[in-house]
Scaffold this active site. Sequence first.
Site, PDB file in Angstrom:
ATOM      1  N   GLY A  41      -9.342 -47.817 -36.174  1.00  0.00           N
ATOM      2  CA  GLY A  41     -10.652 -48.342 -36.432  1.00  0.00           C
ATOM      3  C   GLY A  41     -11.194 -47.581 -37.556  1.00  0.00           C
ATOM      4  O   GLY A  41     -12.270 -48.205 -38.157  1.00  0.00           O
ATOM      5  N   GLY A  42     -10.858 -46.264 -37.769  1.00  0.00           N
ATOM      6  CA  GLY A  42     -11.447 -45.275 -38.824  1.00  0.00           C
ATOM      7  C   GLY A  42     -12.971 -45.065 -38.777  1.00  0.00           C
ATOM      8  O   GLY A  42     -13.627 -45.325 -37.453  1.00  0.00           O
ATOM      9  N   GLU A 198     -35.773 -38.008 -51.581  1.00  0.00           N
ATOM     10  CA  GLU A 198     -34.755 -38.677 -52.371  1.00  0.00           C
ATOM     11  C   GLU A 198     -34.979 -37.889 -53.737  1.00  0.00           C
ATOM     12  O   GLU A 198     -36.085 -37.794 -54.240  1.00  0.00           O
ATOM     13  CB  GLU A 198     -35.192 -40.010 -52.469  1.00  0.00           C
ATOM     14  CG  GLU A 198     -34.352 -40.917 -53.450  1.00  0.00           C
ATOM     15  CD  GLU A 198     -32.793 -40.793 -53.376  1.00  0.00           C
ATOM     16  OE1 GLU A 198     -32.489 -41.028 -52.383  1.00  0.00           O
ATOM     17  OE2 GLU A 198     -32.453 -40.625 -54.593  1.00  0.00           O
ATOM     18  N   GLY A 265     -24.147 -39.381 -50.004  1.00  0.00           N
ATOM     19  CA  GLY A 265     -22.769 -40.020 -50.467  1.00  0.00           C
ATOM     20  C   GLY A 265     -21.720 -39.486 -49.786  1.00  0.00           C
ATOM     21  O   GLY A 265     -21.649 -38.630 -48.879  1.00  0.00           O
ATOM     22  N   ARG A 266     -20.830 -40.150 -50.010  1.00  0.00           N
ATOM     23  CA  ARG A 266     -19.300 -40.079 -49.436  1.00  0.00           C
ATOM     24  C   ARG A 266     -18.224 -39.929 -50.527  1.00  0.00           C
ATOM     25  O   ARG A 266     -18.470 -40.309 -51.575  1.00  0.00           O
ATOM     26  CB  ARG A 266     -18.716 -41.099 -48.463  1.00  0.00           C
ATOM     27  CG  ARG A 266     -19.683 -41.123 -47.470  1.00  0.00           C
ATOM     28  CD  ARG A 266     -19.322 -42.223 -46.179  1.00  0.00           C
ATOM     29  NE  ARG A 266     -18.099 -42.252 -45.737  1.00  0.00           N
ATOM     30  CZ  ARG A 266     -17.663 -41.550 -44.562  1.00  0.00           C
ATOM     31  NH1 ARG A 266     -19.025 -41.016 -43.849  1.00  0.00           N
ATOM     32  NH2 ARG A 266     -16.654 -41.380 -44.198  1.00  0.00           N
ATOM     33  N   HIS A 437     -33.890 -77.138 -39.560  1.00  0.00           N
ATOM     34  CA  HIS A 437     -35.104 -76.825 -39.500  1.00  0.00           C
ATOM     35  C   HIS A 437     -35.540 -76.725 -38.028  1.00  0.00           C
ATOM     36  O   HIS A 437     -34.947 -77.626 -37.193  1.00  0.00           O
ATOM     37  CB  HIS A 437     -35.962 -77.668 -40.203  1.00  0.00           C
ATOM     38  CG  HIS A 437     -37.420 -77.556 -40.040  1.00  0.00           C
ATOM     39  ND1 HIS A 437     -38.218 -76.372 -40.640  1.00  0.00           N
ATOM     40  CD2 HIS A 437     -38.391 -77.732 -39.123  1.00  0.00           C
ATOM     41  CE1 HIS A 437     -39.525 -76.363 -40.354  1.00  0.00           C
ATOM     42  NE2 HIS A 437     -39.633 -77.359 -39.252  1.00  0.00           N
TER      43      HIS A 437
END
Length: 450
Positions: A41-42, A198, A265-266, A437
């Site tokens: 599944g990582g 940031e 980040g990765r 709707h």
Amino acid sequence: MSEENRFDLAVVGAGPGGTRAAELAAKKGLSVVLFEKDRTGGTCLNVGCIPTKYLLGAAHDLERIRSMTAAGMLRGSGEFSFRAIQRGKDAAVERLRRGEESALDALGVKRISGSAKLLPGKRIECGGTFYSAKNVIIATGSEPVRLNVPGAELMTDSTGMLSPSKVPARLTVIGAGVIGLEFASLYASFNSAVTVVEAVDALFPADLPEAASLLRHELEARGIRFIFGAKAEKLEKTAEGLVLSINTGSERITVTSDALLCAVGRRPVCDCVTEGCGVEFDRRGGVITDEKMRTKADGIYAVGDVRGGTMLAHAAYADAQIAIADITGEGALPDTNAIPRCVYTDPGYASVGLTPAAAKEKGFDPVLKKTPFSALGMAHASRDTRGACFAVTDKKSGACLGFFLVGTGVHELIDVCAFAVSNGWKREDWERHIAAHPTLSEMIRDTALR
Ligand code: NAI
């Protein structure tokens, strides 16, 4: 090498890209071996998409209970057990992992647990055993980037923030990207005082400014504090807590907290490839591929985060589909121009396609249209009128080019938007389309037809 160690396809890495590739190949009758050194599944299933969405779901439920209590509709304290929520999250992940493993087994995919090494000649060594395959797919994913500043070892990454022993009273998040905002949003719901630092001056600078600033406004309304244009310089542990020194260009300030999440980040992880395989890397460490996911080495493909491009599970699924279509010579290709992007904050953010600026660059004459959630019956009926839908259409043809949504449930609404962008839906297509709707999704049609 014994016959049983020869396969049509070897896949290294059992995250979304690797498992999807293995499943698609097995369904087409290929013999497949899948190597995983950690858990099936990582990142997505174990320490990414699924556990964060579980926590964000609980956080959202908590906010709903609080708003009902504030309105006098519900009587209760709104107290929660972080430990019980954690247990629920772990059980959901475990169930899904078992389901994924059973699905692979049922398809006849040979699962090997261990760290695989890709050797020249499409040979693989794992745990002292050698394997060979006609084709190989590298799907080894990515890992969080660490900041190179003094005190970085005191920072936590997204994996650490999934299961802390308790909710930090004060949380500082470095990076207002997808990971940073999702954790900021969920810990704010669990009563942390959250500050987000940031480096650039705005939220999602490459996205639609109107939508990004609406999200920022809504998150600020929930008490999340933002410091933009600020670089982290050092982190120190003191008696008061973790003190982060930041530089805004004009001044140096400090923020004190009990936990610090670094979400800047990765980067791709590809240490399975040994010398002489012929696979090449870009300067950020991503595996270089062509549009068919072929690396520079014949018969070796790469899919997902390891390519260093769009690091999303569904982008990895699309890569896997493209690679298997190339290997087997069959199957339609996904439209990679309409990959939806979702941020599961409260309220959420979702987008697909082009901003007006990007559309102009491609030669379109873009028009920006907007419908606020407050114009919708269903938003009032569900007691949440925060947010808006923005649509970008081409003035001449009327074709839908992009959608940018802020609000509750927008990660479900973006699917019909991706469909419309991918198929270039025009006025007459929307006129033919009947939306139910009351729903939130009727807002998509209304906005496109504006
Ligand atoms: P990101 O690239 O989305 O955001 C990182 C942010 O950190 C940027 O805004 C950047 O300007 C900022 N930054 C960089 N250096 C900094 C510094 N020194 N000081 C302050 N700010 C700094 O990366 P993130 O959020 O870590 O996510 C990684 C990947 O995982 C992304 O590709 C994302 O799409 C994916 N992901 C997707 C999710 C989803 O689809 N819902 C959920 C979680 C992750």
